[in-house]
Every structure is written in structure tokens, then in C-alpha cells.
Design a protein around this motif. Structure first.
Motif, PDB file in Angstrom:
ATOM      1  N   PRO A   1       0.800  -1.237   0.000  1.00 32.91           N
ATOM      2  CA  PRO A   1       0.000   0.000   0.000  1.00 32.91           C
ATOM      3  C   PRO A   1       0.831   1.284   0.000  1.00 32.91           C
ATOM      4  O   PRO A   1       0.474   2.251  -0.680  1.00 32.91           O
ATOM      5  N   VAL A   2       1.931   1.308   0.750  1.00 31.74           N
ATOM      6  CA  VAL A   2       2.765   2.520   0.793  1.00 31.74           C
ATOM      7  C   VAL A   2       3.450   2.720  -0.557  1.00 31.74           C
ATOM      8  O   VAL A   2       3.475   3.839  -1.093  1.00 31.74           O
ATOM      9  N   ARG A   3       3.999   1.656  -1.132  1.00 31.65           N
ATOM     10  CA  ARG A   3       4.673   1.791  -2.424  1.00 31.65           C
ATOM     11  C   ARG A   3       3.686   2.155  -3.522  1.00 31.65           C
ATOM     12  O   ARG A   3       4.010   2.931  -4.426  1.00 31.65           O
ATOM     13  N   LEU A   4       2.471   1.625  -3.436  1.00 29.50           N
ATOM     14  CA  LEU A   4       1.450   2.002  -4.414  1.00 29.50           C
ATOM     15  C   LEU A   4       1.109   3.485  -4.286  1.00 29.50           C
ATOM     16  O   LEU A   4       0.957   4.187  -5.292  1.00 29.50           O
ATOM     17  N   ALA A   5       1.039   3.990  -3.063  1.00 24.75           N
ATOM     18  CA  ALA A   5       0.792   5.429  -2.853  1.00 24.75           C
ATOM     19  C   ALA A   5       1.932   6.260  -3.430  1.00 24.75           C
ATOM     20  O   ALA A   5       1.704   7.313  -4.039  1.00 24.75           O
ATOM     21  N   ILE A   6       3.161   5.795  -3.261  1.00 26.43           N
ATOM     22  CA  ILE A   6       4.318   6.505  -3.835  1.00 26.43           C
ATOM     23  C   ILE A   6       4.221   6.511  -5.356  1.00 26.43           C
ATOM     24  O   ILE A   6       4.425   7.552  -5.994  1.00 26.43           O
ATOM     25  N   LEU A   7       3.894   5.374  -5.954  1.00 26.28           N
ATOM     26  CA  LEU A   7       3.760   5.309  -7.419  1.00 26.28           C
ATOM     27  C   LEU A   7       2.637   6.216  -7.913  1.00 26.28           C
ATOM     28  O   LEU A   7       2.780   6.886  -8.936  1.00 26.28           O
TER      29      LEU A   7
ATOM     30  N   TRP B   1      19.459  16.280  -2.091  1.00 26.85           N
ATOM     31  CA  TRP B   1      18.189  15.564  -2.238  1.00 26.85           C
ATOM     32  C   TRP B   1      18.223  14.668  -3.465  1.00 26.85           C
ATOM     33  O   TRP B   1      18.930  14.928  -4.431  1.00 26.85           O
ATOM     34  N   ILE B   2      17.382  13.650  -3.432  1.00 24.92           N
ATOM     35  CA  ILE B   2      17.209  12.780  -4.591  1.00 24.92           C
ATOM     36  C   ILE B   2      15.776  12.928  -5.069  1.00 24.92           C
ATOM     37  O   ILE B   2      14.825  12.848  -4.288  1.00 24.92           O
ATOM     38  N   TRP B   3      15.629  13.182  -6.355  1.00 21.09           N
ATOM     39  CA  TRP B   3      14.325  13.341  -6.983  1.00 21.09           C
ATOM     40  C   TRP B   3      14.006  12.071  -7.757  1.00 21.09           C
ATOM     41  O   TRP B   3      14.847  11.559  -8.491  1.00 21.09           O
ATOM     42  N   TYR B   4      12.794  11.577  -7.594  1.00 23.27           N
ATOM     43  CA  TYR B   4      12.397  10.304  -8.183  1.00 23.27           C
ATOM     44  C   TYR B   4      11.329  10.489  -9.245  1.00 23.27           C
ATOM     45  O   TYR B   4      10.506  11.399  -9.173  1.00 23.27           O
TER      46      TYR B   4
ATOM     47  N   THR C   1      11.576   4.900   6.645  1.00 25.05           N
ATOM     48  CA  THR C   1      10.615   3.985   6.010  1.00 25.05           C
ATOM     49  C   THR C   1      10.419   4.364   4.553  1.00 25.05           C
ATOM     50  O   THR C   1      10.337   3.490   3.681  1.00 25.05           O
ATOM     51  N   VAL C   2      10.373   5.651   4.257  1.00 27.10           N
ATOM     52  CA  VAL C   2      10.286   6.106   2.867  1.00 27.10           C
ATOM     53  C   VAL C   2      11.491   5.604   2.085  1.00 27.10           C
ATOM     54  O   VAL C   2      11.353   5.074   0.974  1.00 27.10           O
ATOM     55  N   SER C   3      12.666   5.755   2.660  1.00 31.55           N
ATOM     56  CA  SER C   3      13.892   5.307   1.988  1.00 31.55           C
ATOM     57  C   SER C   3      13.844   3.816   1.673  1.00 31.55           C
ATOM     58  O   SER C   3      14.251   3.390   0.590  1.00 31.55           O
TER      59      SER C   3
ATOM     60  N   CYS D   1      11.962  13.758   0.042  1.00 29.38           N
ATOM     61  CA  CYS D   1      11.460  14.363   1.281  1.00 29.38           C
ATOM     62  C   CYS D   1       9.949  14.595   1.252  1.00 29.38           C
ATOM     63  O   CYS D   1       9.324  14.738   2.301  1.00 29.38           O
ATOM     64  N   ASP D   2       9.340  14.615   0.075  1.00 26.34           N
ATOM     65  CA  ASP D   2       7.909  14.887  -0.044  1.00 26.34           C
ATOM     66  C   ASP D   2       7.031  13.667   0.210  1.00 26.34           C
ATOM     67  O   ASP D   2       5.814  13.800   0.335  1.00 26.34           O
TER      68      ASP D   2
END
Length: 121
Positions: A18-24, A70-73, A48-50, A36-37
Motif C-alpha cells: 500500500p505505501v509503495r502504491l501510494a508513492i507510485l 536531495w534525490i528526486w524520483y 521507512t520512505v527510503s 522528502c515529499d
């Protein structure tokens, strides 16, 4: 349980959390996004984000670009295309031969196997 090397399984497993799906989903709308966002969208801590970003990166879903500290994804277009092809290959019985749903090594759709990528500037 043995860890799979099938890139299709790894791609789907990474998106199943669920968290990775929210990130996607956030990356689908706000691309590229600073690491950071994600703490705000997912209500989780930075470590946990990392972890979740690492799983997505290793599965081939995302790529990162370092900008200062920062790293932008962003979602890799090849991953989205592969996911779309996988989802499109699943049909009700009788719609297509079962042999065409083989693993990525059979490559029945002529799709490239995804390899994780990382860019650092």
C-alpha cells in the motif's frame, strides 16, 4: 520463501504494498518528486520512505536523480509500459491461449526485461 528473480514478479510485488502504491500514484501525478515529499503523502518516517524507494528502485519501477543533497524520483517509462502489458495480458479464459502468458524469460510480447537504474549527477 525463496526470493524470485523473475522481473515481472518483482515489478508486481513491489507495487503490491500500500505505501509503495501510494508513492507510485504520487509519482504519476507529481513527477519528478523529492524523496522528502513522500513523508507527507504516506504518513511515514523518512527511513521507512527510503526503504520503500529502495524496493521500488530495485524492482525497476523508479529512477532517482541526485540534486544537491536531495534525490528526486520519477517512474521509469519502461516500467509503466511493462506493467500495462502485463495487466493487458490477463484476460478471461478463452480470450487468448494460456501459453502466451508465460514468464518474462519467454518474452511472448517482445518486451524488454527491466533492470533497475540509478543516475547520479
Amino acid at each position: 520463501m525463496k526470493r524470485t528473480t523473475d522481473p515481472d514478479v518483482r515489478l508486481l510485488q513491489a507495487a503490491a504494498d500500500p505505501v509503495r502504491l501510494a508513492i507510485l500514484r504520487q509519482l504519476s501525478v507529481d513527477r519528478p518528486t523529492c524523496a522528502c515529499d513522500f513523508t507527507d503523502c504516506c504518513d511515514i518516517s523518512q527511513p521507512t520512505v527510503s526503504h520503500h524507494l529502495k524496493v521500488l528502485r530495485e524492482a525497476g519501477w523508479i529512477e532517482g536523480e541526485r540534486r544537491g543533497t536531495w534525490i528526486w524520483y520519477a517512474i521509469r517509462p519502461e516500467a509503466a509500459q511493462r506493467f500495462e502489458a502485463l495487466a493487458g495480458a490477463i484476460r478471461p479464459a478463452g480470450a487468448r491461449p494460456a501459453a502466451s502468458l508465460g514468464p518474462a524469460t519467454d518474452n511472448p510480447h517482445g518486451l524488454n526485461i527491466l533492470q533497475p537504474s540509478w543516475r547520479q549527477w
